[in-house]
Design a protein around this motif. Structure first.
Motif, PDB file in Angstrom:
ATOM      1  N   MET A   1      64.071  25.158  57.456  1.00 62.79           N
ATOM      2  CA  MET A   1      64.285  25.996  58.628  1.00 62.79           C
ATOM      3  C   MET A   1      62.974  26.591  59.120  1.00 62.79           C
ATOM      4  O   MET A   1      62.777  26.745  60.306  1.00 62.79           O
ATOM      5  CB  MET A   1      65.298  27.091  58.272  1.00 62.79           C
ATOM      6  CG  MET A   1      65.653  28.006  59.439  1.00 62.79           C
ATOM      7  SD  MET A   1      66.428  27.195  60.848  1.00 62.79           S
ATOM      8  CE  MET A   1      68.064  27.002  60.214  1.00 62.79           C
ATOM      9  N   ASN A   2      62.108  26.935  58.170  1.00 64.52           N
ATOM     10  CA  ASN A   2      60.833  27.540  58.534  1.00 64.52           C
ATOM     11  C   ASN A   2      60.022  26.638  59.454  1.00 64.52           C
ATOM     12  O   ASN A   2      59.355  27.106  60.369  1.00 64.52           O
ATOM     13  CB  ASN A   2      60.044  27.879  57.265  1.00 64.52           C
ATOM     14  CG  ASN A   2      59.223  29.130  57.415  1.00 64.52           C
ATOM     15  OD1 ASN A   2      59.261  29.780  58.451  1.00 64.52           O
ATOM     16  ND2 ASN A   2      58.494  29.463  56.381  1.00 64.52           N
ATOM     17  N   ASN A   3      60.100  25.327  59.213  1.00 59.14           N
ATOM     18  CA  ASN A   3      59.399  24.363  60.056  1.00 59.14           C
ATOM     19  C   ASN A   3      59.955  24.383  61.483  1.00 59.14           C
ATOM     20  O   ASN A   3      59.211  24.265  62.449  1.00 59.14           O
ATOM     21  CB  ASN A   3      59.507  22.962  59.450  1.00 59.14           C
ATOM     22  CG  ASN A   3      58.546  22.001  60.095  1.00 59.14           C
ATOM     23  OD1 ASN A   3      57.514  22.395  60.626  1.00 59.14           O
ATOM     24  ND2 ASN A   3      58.885  20.733  60.040  1.00 59.14           N
TER      25      ASN A   3
ATOM     26  N   MET B   1      67.145  32.092  68.584  1.00 57.53           N
ATOM     27  CA  MET B   1      68.246  31.463  67.850  1.00 57.53           C
ATOM     28  C   MET B   1      67.788  30.946  66.491  1.00 57.53           C
ATOM     29  O   MET B   1      68.518  31.076  65.500  1.00 57.53           O
ATOM     30  CB  MET B   1      68.861  30.313  68.665  1.00 57.53           C
ATOM     31  CG  MET B   1      69.678  30.776  69.848  1.00 57.53           C
ATOM     32  SD  MET B   1      70.984  31.962  69.419  1.00 57.53           S
ATOM     33  CE  MET B   1      71.953  31.048  68.262  1.00 57.53           C
ATOM     34  N   MET B   2      66.605  30.397  66.414  1.00 60.52           N
ATOM     35  CA  MET B   2      66.083  29.914  65.131  1.00 60.52           C
ATOM     36  C   MET B   2      65.917  31.080  64.158  1.00 60.52           C
ATOM     37  O   MET B   2      66.217  30.945  62.968  1.00 60.52           O
ATOM     38  CB  MET B   2      64.763  29.180  65.332  1.00 60.52           C
ATOM     39  CG  MET B   2      64.871  27.896  66.136  1.00 60.52           C
ATOM     40  SD  MET B   2      65.927  26.663  65.368  1.00 60.52           S
ATOM     41  CE  MET B   2      64.824  26.027  64.142  1.00 60.52           C
ATOM     42  N   LEU B   3      65.451  32.208  64.647  1.00 59.70           N
ATOM     43  CA  LEU B   3      65.293  33.387  63.785  1.00 59.70           C
ATOM     44  C   LEU B   3      66.650  33.908  63.313  1.00 59.70           C
ATOM     45  O   LEU B   3      66.805  34.271  62.141  1.00 59.70           O
ATOM     46  CB  LEU B   3      64.516  34.479  64.520  1.00 59.70           C
ATOM     47  CG  LEU B   3      63.038  34.172  64.770  1.00 59.70           C
ATOM     48  CD1 LEU B   3      62.419  35.233  65.672  1.00 59.70           C
ATOM     49  CD2 LEU B   3      62.273  34.047  63.471  1.00 59.70           C
ATOM     50  N   ILE B   4      67.616  33.931  64.208  1.00 54.74           N
ATOM     51  CA  ILE B   4      68.969  34.363  63.827  1.00 54.74           C
ATOM     52  C   ILE B   4      69.540  33.436  62.765  1.00 54.74           C
ATOM     53  O   ILE B   4      70.107  33.897  61.761  1.00 54.74           O
ATOM     54  CB  ILE B   4      69.884  34.438  65.069  1.00 54.74           C
ATOM     55  CG1 ILE B   4      69.485  35.614  65.951  1.00 54.74           C
ATOM     56  CG2 ILE B   4      71.366  34.539  64.664  1.00 54.74           C
ATOM     57  CD1 ILE B   4      70.139  35.610  67.327  1.00 54.74           C
ATOM     58  N   LEU B   5      69.391  32.146  62.958  1.00 57.75           N
ATOM     59  CA  LEU B   5      69.924  31.183  61.985  1.00 57.75           C
ATOM     60  C   LEU B   5      69.228  31.303  60.638  1.00 57.75           C
ATOM     61  O   LEU B   5      69.869  31.175  59.596  1.00 57.75           O
ATOM     62  CB  LEU B   5      69.784  29.753  62.521  1.00 57.75           C
ATOM     63  CG  LEU B   5      70.689  29.387  63.689  1.00 57.75           C
ATOM     64  CD1 LEU B   5      70.334  28.007  64.229  1.00 57.75           C
ATOM     65  CD2 LEU B   5      72.147  29.432  63.256  1.00 57.75           C
ATOM     66  N   SER B   6      67.932  31.571  60.658  1.00 54.02           N
ATOM     67  CA  SER B   6      67.222  31.694  59.387  1.00 54.02           C
ATOM     68  C   SER B   6      67.656  32.948  58.628  1.00 54.02           C
ATOM     69  O   SER B   6      67.694  32.952  57.397  1.00 54.02           O
ATOM     70  CB  SER B   6      65.710  31.714  59.612  1.00 54.02           C
ATOM     71  OG  SER B   6      65.291  32.924  60.183  1.00 54.02           O
ATOM     72  N   LYS B   7      68.002  34.003  59.338  1.00 56.07           N
ATOM     73  CA  LYS B   7      68.474  35.225  58.690  1.00 56.07           C
ATOM     74  C   LYS B   7      69.875  35.040  58.103  1.00 56.07           C
ATOM     75  O   LYS B   7      70.229  35.685  57.117  1.00 56.07           O
ATOM     76  CB  LYS B   7      68.478  36.382  59.678  1.00 56.07           C
ATOM     77  CG  LYS B   7      67.088  36.866  60.023  1.00 56.07           C
ATOM     78  CD  LYS B   7      67.140  37.989  61.037  1.00 56.07           C
ATOM     79  CE  LYS B   7      65.737  38.393  61.452  1.00 56.07           C
ATOM     80  NZ  LYS B   7      65.763  39.448  62.476  1.00 56.07           N
ATOM     81  N   GLN B   8      70.665  34.161  58.699  1.00 51.85           N
ATOM     82  CA  GLN B   8      72.024  33.921  58.215  1.00 51.85           C
ATOM     83  C   GLN B   8      72.032  33.115  56.915  1.00 51.85           C
ATOM     84  O   GLN B   8      72.971  33.209  56.149  1.00 51.85           O
ATOM     85  CB  GLN B   8      72.859  33.197  59.270  1.00 51.85           C
ATOM     86  CG  GLN B   8      73.220  34.062  60.448  1.00 51.85           C
ATOM     87  CD  GLN B   8      74.001  33.316  61.508  1.00 51.85           C
ATOM     88  OE1 GLN B   8      74.148  32.102  61.454  1.00 51.85           O
ATOM     89  NE2 GLN B   8      74.490  34.039  62.502  1.00 51.85           N
ATOM     90  N   ASN B   9      70.984  32.344  56.716  1.00 51.76           N
ATOM     91  CA  ASN B   9      70.931  31.488  55.515  1.00 51.76           C
ATOM     92  C   ASN B   9      70.344  32.185  54.342  1.00 51.76           C
ATOM     93  O   ASN B   9      69.703  32.952  54.080  1.00 51.76           O
ATOM     94  CB  ASN B   9      70.170  30.201  55.787  1.00 51.76           C
ATOM     95  CG  ASN B   9      70.931  29.314  56.738  1.00 51.76           C
ATOM     96  OD1 ASN B   9      72.152  29.363  56.770  1.00 51.76           O
ATOM     97  ND2 ASN B   9      70.230  28.506  57.486  1.00 51.76           N
TER      98      ASN B   9
END
Length: 51
Positions: free
Chosen positions: A1-3, A43-51
């Motif tokens: 996800m970080n990538n 959205m990428m930041l939100i998704l990374s926080k959810q994981n």
């Protein structure tokens, strides 16, 4: 996800550059691209926080 976040942030930087140097007839398109890139980063930041 970080990538994915890194890639999205690079796309946002490019959209900012495109807006900064856009010819007057392309400003509207540049704004739309800038907003889309910003939304993608968010959205990428939100998704990374959810994981």
């Amino acid at each position: 996800m970080n990538n994915g976040i890194t890639q999205s942030m690079m796309e946002l930087k490019q959209a900012e550059q495109n807006f900064k140097y856009a010819a007057p007839e392309f400003v509207s398109i540049s704004i739309i691209q800038l907003l889309a890139a910003k939304m993608k980063v968010d959205m990428m930041l939100i998704l990374s926080k959810q994981n």
